[in-house]
Enzyme design. Structure first.
Site, short mmCIF file in Angstrom:
data_model
loop_
_atom_site.label_atom_id
_atom_site.label_comp_id
_atom_site.label_asym_id
_atom_site.label_seq_id
_atom_site.Cartn_x
_atom_site.Cartn_y
_atom_site.Cartn_z
N ASP A 1 86.42 52.37 86.93
CA ASP A 1 85.94 50.91 87.07
C ASP A 1 87.53 50.12 87.24
O ASP A 1 88.35 50.94 86.56
CB ASP A 1 85.29 50.33 86.10
CG ASP A 1 84.71 49.05 86.68
OD1 ASP A 1 85.16 48.53 87.65
OD2 ASP A 1 83.59 48.54 85.93
C1 BGC Z 1 83.37 45.55 88.27
C2 BGC Z 1 82.76 46.86 89.43
C3 BGC Z 1 83.47 46.62 90.82
C4 BGC Z 1 85.02 46.56 90.47
C5 BGC Z 1 85.73 46.38 91.54
C6 BGC Z 1 84.67 45.70 88.37
O1 BGC Z 1 85.09 44.52 87.56
O2 BGC Z 1 82.88 46.22 87.23
O3 BGC Z 1 81.61 46.78 89.36
O4 BGC Z 1 83.06 47.67 91.62
O5 BGC Z 1 85.44 45.58 89.78
O6 BGC Z 1 85.59 45.03 92.33
#
Ligand code: BGC
Length: 735
Positions: free
Chosen positions: A229
């Site tokens: 993530d």
């Molecule tokens: C989120 C993810 C997301 C990523 C990219 C993170 O803060 O938890 O779900 O895909 O950011 O935006």
């Protein structure tokens, strides 16, 4: 070694390390012939940011894309085939926007109604979450675009999400929190899996070798890329060693250098770096080979699909006196969401829609020729409601009330909305409530006041048209709740264990999550899991349950016994009352949607996989099906069970040999061991010999004594050697 591995092995160590982290916020690096690829959010639309503004909070703008219903709405369709079609459309939008991997689906379990990100997840039930997640992946990947199954794993709260540890026992992990991920990996082979921010039993997901390597790859056969993530990596070297392939977003090469030094110092095995680089290179090749030419997507067709899905997602919670469907008449439309609809959640999934249907406009077009007033505030609403035939009141949570990044403290609707509803109902008994929210809201008072309630959750950009279609009966509602609506927050199984405290969340309710917990404690709820009404009725008959090669087949006759065509979602639940482990009374084992004309009937077949009947055997450390008589229920919700039958299943639990630490209770309830033990032990029981001497009371009293302790207790009547001999004879008789 595949040709890829050979090619990758020829790259320098710094090049291999470089493949394992982003070039920019949304792209990987191009390294010596390995192309760069773009990954973007997801999941209910494509959020491709243009220009230099980049963020993972949905703040800066992105290119227009269809905003399909977020998972909270989509899940209410209970329709994998529809979800797959949306996946195909999302894949097409990715191709047209030059996106190679779409960051979704999110299959985390809705453990607590307060989680701010529940709108991005499907359900409190792993089977429903897994089935819908797999359909989404199949759809997206059928267009040559990769999916990213997230957030792996046990990320069920936003509070302190980048540090807190989800402390959960292995049975609960396997049966509840990993099960949807397992289903998606096994059934749909996503190209990537995104590890979550949080720690699991103390270890960061990104550094969790058990999770990322042993379980994901070793047990489930995942062969794609594990991506972090955004910002989830605390220690890249530890993460790579644990099985992380790609750190996102860019780190300016700093962590690539860490990896190189760790290898040079002997702290990290070089082959691990090579393998990770190979996986990223394979993903890049797969994604770019499939990318095709960029042609505009069909925005009109996708909007129509979004409307179809949204209409199927609407749940008719209540319809006393058949207030719905409306016939064209004078209407008082009330509440700001009628004109400025709330249709998606805040944070990284926030899509810039191609257009937005306004509920008020759509209602006006259905009611053409009749007066439709609109009142955003209480003052005008009461007069308007009094003089109309029906009032339609839009209630719900604002965008600020819930979002990625933080949780709610309660599940209440704003007090002023309830005041408004009370005032309207006072003057207009024919009042319909339309709800918009990402997380569950408390509805006991709303349900007492209003005769009819439509629950739209979040419906995406075409929700306005979909709500109007359902209000006027152009679409007969068939949505079903994917999450229980409790009477009050305090009833929620996780109530006392949320949010984390001092960096830890105790998953103390264990497997009793959602309806599993409400049912086990027999707690009344406002609306149960699986609930949803229709403008027609369905009759169930002739339930047949048969054991097949890989599970059980449930067949039931369903008839449309009302006057309108409609779709029923037939739900099959199973339970094992005789189970030796603590289990919920029943769990969802399968479901099927069926559309029937008035008077039409059909046999609905629901396959139940044997693996979905298994529990995690802690002692044997594996899945096992317990032998016994299973009850199978079919019905229209988890608490509207129409028919039941039983089926006897052979178990496959491993036979654990008895030891001196096995209790008399365990031995005396084993059908093979019991007679041998009774014969040998009756000598040791004070006051008698023979089977009859071991009366029920005595059995109960001695049940918890480990066999080995009897030598001491029996004052010499039975020796340690006799006990050892008994164990040998029992164990050989059972093997
Ligand atoms: C989120 C993810 C997301 C990523 C990219 C993170 O803060 O938890 O779900 O895909 O950011 O935006």
């Amino acid at each position: 070694m595949t040709p890829y591995d050979t090619r990758i092995a020829e790259l320098s160590l710094p090049q291999r390390a470089a493949l394992g982290s982003g070039a920019t916020f949304w792209t990987t690096k191009a390294v010596d012939g390995v192309p760069a690829i773009m990954l973007t959010d997801g999941p209910h639309g494509v959020r491709k940011q243009s220009g230099s503004a980049t963020d993972h909070l949905g703040v800066a703008s992105s290119e227009p894309a269809t905003c399909f219903p977020p998972a909270v709405g989509l899940s209410q369709t209970w329709d994998p085939e529809l979800v797959e079609r949306i996946g195909v459309a999302l894949g097409d939008e990715c191709r047209s926007l030059g996106v190679h991997v779409l960051l979704g689906p999110g299959v985390n379990i809705k453990r607590d109604p307060r989680c701010g990100r529940n709108f991005e997840y499907y359900s409190e039930d792993p089977l429903l979450s897994g089935a819908l997640g797999a359909a989404w992946v199949r759809g997206v990947q059928s267009r040559g675009v990769g999916a990213s199954l997230k957030h792996f794993a046990v990320n069920n709260a936003e509070h302190d999400r980048m540090r807190a540890s989800s402390d959960v026992d292995e049975r609960t992990l396997r049966e509840i929190y990993l099960r949807a991920f397992e289903r998606v990996v096994r059934d749909a082979a996503p190209w990537t899996v995104m590890c979550s921010y949080n720690r699991i039993n103390g270890t960061y997901a990104a550094e969790n070798a058990w999770l990322l390597t042993e379980v994901l790859r070793g047990e489930w056969g995942f062969d794609g890329v594990v991506v972090s993530d955004w910002g989830a990596v605390r220690d890249r070297v530890a993460a790579v060693a644990a099985g992380l392939d790609l750190e996102m977003p860019a780190t300016g090469g700093i962590t690539d250098a860490d990896v190189v030094s760790a290898v040079q110092e002997g702290a990290l095995d070089e082959s691990v770096v090579t393998r990770a680089a190979g996986r990223v290179a394979r993903l890049a090749a797969r994604a770019t080979e499939n990318a095709g030419t960029r042609t505009p997507f069909d925005a009109d067709a996708h909007h129509r699909l979004a409307r179809e899905a949204a209409a199927q997602a609407v749940v008719l919670l209540k319809n006393d006196g058949e207030v719905l469907p409306l016939s064209p008449s004078t209407l008082a439309v009330i509440g700001p969401f009628a004109q400025a609809p709330r249709y998606q959640g805040g944070g990284s999934s926030h899509v810039n829609p191609t257009r937005v249907d306004i509920p008020l406009d759509e209602i006006r077009s259905h009611a053409a020729g009749h007066e439709v007033t609109y009142s955003p505030d209480v003052a005008s609403a009461v007069d308007a409601a009094r003089s109309a035939d029906t009032a339609i009141v839009f209630l719900g949570l604002s965008a600020e009330a819930e979002s990625e990044g933080y949780d709610r403290d309660d599940i209440d609707l704003p007090a002023e909305q309830l005041d408004l509803l009370r005032a309207v109902v006072d003057v207009q008994p024919r009042t319909v409530v339309v709800l918009a929210h990402g997380g569950v809201v408390r509805l006991d008072e709303v349900a007492t006041l209003a005769p009819a309630i439509l629950d739209g959750a979040l419906l995406g950009q075409a929700g306005g048209g979909a709500i109007a279609d359902v209000l006027f009966g152009a679409v007969n509602p068939s949505g079903r709740l994917a999450e229980t609506v409790p009477l009050r927050l305090q009833d929620s199984p996780s109530y006392l264990n949320f949010p984390s405290e001092r960096g830890h969340t105790v998953y103390g309710e264990r497997v009793f999550v959602g309806y599993r917990g409400y049912d086990a404690r027999d707690i009344a709820v406002a609306f149960p899991f699986g609930h949803g009404l229709s403008y027609t009725t369905f009759a169930y008959s002739d339930l047949r349950v048969a054991e097949g090669r890989d599970g059980v087949t449930v067949r039931v006759t369903v008839e449309n016994s009302g006057a309108r065509a409609g779709r029923e979602v037939v739900q099959a639940y199973t339970g094992l009352p005789s189970s030796r482990v603590a289990r919920p009374p029943r769990t969802l084992a399968g479901f099927a949607g069926v559309t029937l004309a008035p008077g039409e009937q059909t046999t609905v077949e629901i396959p139940v996989r044997r693996s979905d009947l298994a529990y995690w055997d802690v002692a044997a450390h594996r899945w096992a099906v317990e032998a016994g008589e299973y009850t199978v229920w079919v019905g229209a919700s988890s608490r509207d069970l129409r028919l039941s039958a039983t089926v006897k299943l052979e178990g496959d639990e491993p036979v654990q040999p008895f030891t001196a630490e096995s209790t008399l209770g365990e031995i005396l309830t084993d059908p093979v061991a019991a007679p041998l033990a009774v014969a040998a032990l009756s000598e040791a029981v004070p006051g008698g010999t023979g089977e009859s001497a071991l009366g029920t009371d005595l059995l109960k009293m001695i049940a918890s004594i480990p066999l080995g302790r009897l030598a001491g207790f029996s004052a010499g009547r039975i020796t340690r050697a006799q006990l050892d001999a008994l164990l040998v004879s029992i164990n050989s008789a059972r093997s």
